[in-house]
Design a protein around this motif. Structure first.
Motif: not given
Length: 393
Positions: A231-236, A92-104, A385-389, A220-223
């Motif tokens: 995921a770094a800085g302001a990107r979660i 449902v989240g995918q169909d509504m184009k909700v970013p994956a953070r919303g699914w979590v 977790r999508g936040a590589p160092l 993460v959502q970029i543009a």
């Protein structure tokens, strides 16, 4: 930095002290409720890591479409029917184009409200033959999200797809929902009597999203597009994690020449580089670590062999994880007991303590254990977790 040490208390006393702190946190953030499930798949004695088989080696594919009818992955915490309900929520989240953070966020909410079971209640008329998977405790709440009559009719609230859609619709109206702690967003939607209880499900919710949706918790959502491992800085990331600073790892975790190095070092310019909290959590420690001589001398640059972490911060996160940030240039900008969100600035890079130059020494610990026994290699942990160092995007 040489291995961190706490000269104020021996290891046993330190762990007992943390237990008192953690017990107090349970009343406000419920951070320690799922240590057994979230942290049990790490082997940390020699820095090795046993990955969760449901996500080990999983590639990140932002375009992956979840299947609600195919085979379900195996999780010890939930059965096939519950995971199929999770798949419906994600679809449902995918169909509504909700970013994956919303699914979590949606999954963690349903995990708390119904354990991912479509619950009926004793007020449902016998004349209505509605498919359900149990009876809830709340007399007028129904379905995966335990929604009350104002959310829709009985039939609607017993439809997993309908209730997921209603959850997402209200979630989208929460200002800055993608950047706020999961507990804050879930509570704004649900208005629960136990608002802090959602936090303990975030880790497992991310793992389920990864397993069902092609590693989507690493995006993460970029543009306006989902991007993996950036995921770094302001990107979660959808997982709720972010890299503390951009850059690449110089000195690694427990290397052959530094077996007591319980974290990794990331070089960065002094003072101008902001350090971000890697995930939402509660600050445990924010102070100057004494050097080998017992002095608290952190307001100047250190040197190799001086000893101590310099100015440093420890943060306790959901699942019993602890992150540590060492060698800050000045007193941290946070205080013990303070709640910080993922991405919040907690200080700036420096070279205080046992240091040969400006860098961030970053550690991850499991099982709420601040000692070296709890330390794990942060590189694979953050990558999953999508936040590589390593700074790659």
């Amino acid at each position: 930095m040489d291995h961190w040490r706490d000269t104020e208390s021996p290891p046993r006393r330190r762990k007992l002290r943390l237990g008192v702190v953690a017990a107090a946190l349970t009343a406000t953030l419920t951070l320690l409720c799922c240590v057994g499930s979230a942290g049990a798949f790490f082997l940390t004695e020699l820095g090795g890591e046993e990955q969760d088989p449901t996500v080990a080696g999983l590639a990140c594919d932002p375009g992956h479409r979840v299947s609600v009818t195919g085979d379900m992955p195996r999780f010890t915490e939930y059965g096939e029917g519950q995971l199929r309900n999770a798949a419906v929520i994600i679809k449902v989240g995918q169909d509504m184009k909700v970013p994956a953070r919303g699914w979590v966020i949606a999954l963690a909410t349903a995990m708390q409200e119904s354990a991912l079971r479509n619950l009926a209640n004793s007020t449902v008329p016998a004349s209505l033959t509605l498919p359900h998977e149990g009876v809830g405790a709340d007399h007028d709440s129904l379905g995966l999200f335990q929604q009350r009559p104002g959310w829709g009719s009985v039939e609607q609230r017993m439809s997993p797809a309908y209730t997921a859609r209603k959850f997402y619709e209200k979630m989208r109206r929460v200002p800055r929902w993608e950047d706020r702690p999961l507990t804050v967003v879930a509570q704004r939607v649900q208005i629960s009597a136990f608002p802090d209880a959602y936090a303990k499900h975030e880790e497992l919710a991310g793992r389920i999203v990864d397993a069902l949706a092609g590693g989507a918790a690493r995006t993460v959502q970029i543009a306006g597009k989902a991007v993996c491992d950036a995921a770094a800085g302001a990107r979660i990331a959808a997982s709720g994690w972010t890299a503390p600073i951009p850059g690449g790892v110089g000195s690694g975790f427990r290397t052959a020449d530094r077996p007591g190095h319980n974290g990794v070092d990331i070089a960065a310019p002094r003072r101008v580089t902001e350090i971000h909290a890697a995930a939402t959590g509660r600050v445990l420690v924010a102070r100057c670590d004494p050097d080998h001589s017992g002095r608290r001398d952190c307001d100047r640059d250190g040197w190799p062999g001086k000893g101590g972490c310099g100015w440093f911060v420890d943060i306790l996160h959901a699942g019993g994880y602890i992150t540590r940030y060492c060698h800050l240039v000045e007193r941290p900008g946070v205080a013990p007991g303070q709640l910080v969100a993922a991405g919040d600035v907690i200080g700036r890079v420096g070279s205080s303590g046992n240091s040969s130059g400006p860098h961030l020494h970053f550690e991850v610990h499991v099982d709420s254990d601040r000692s070296s026994r709890g330390a794990i290699n942060p590189v694979p942990f953050m990558r999953e977790r999508g936040a590589p160092l390593d700074g790659d995007t």
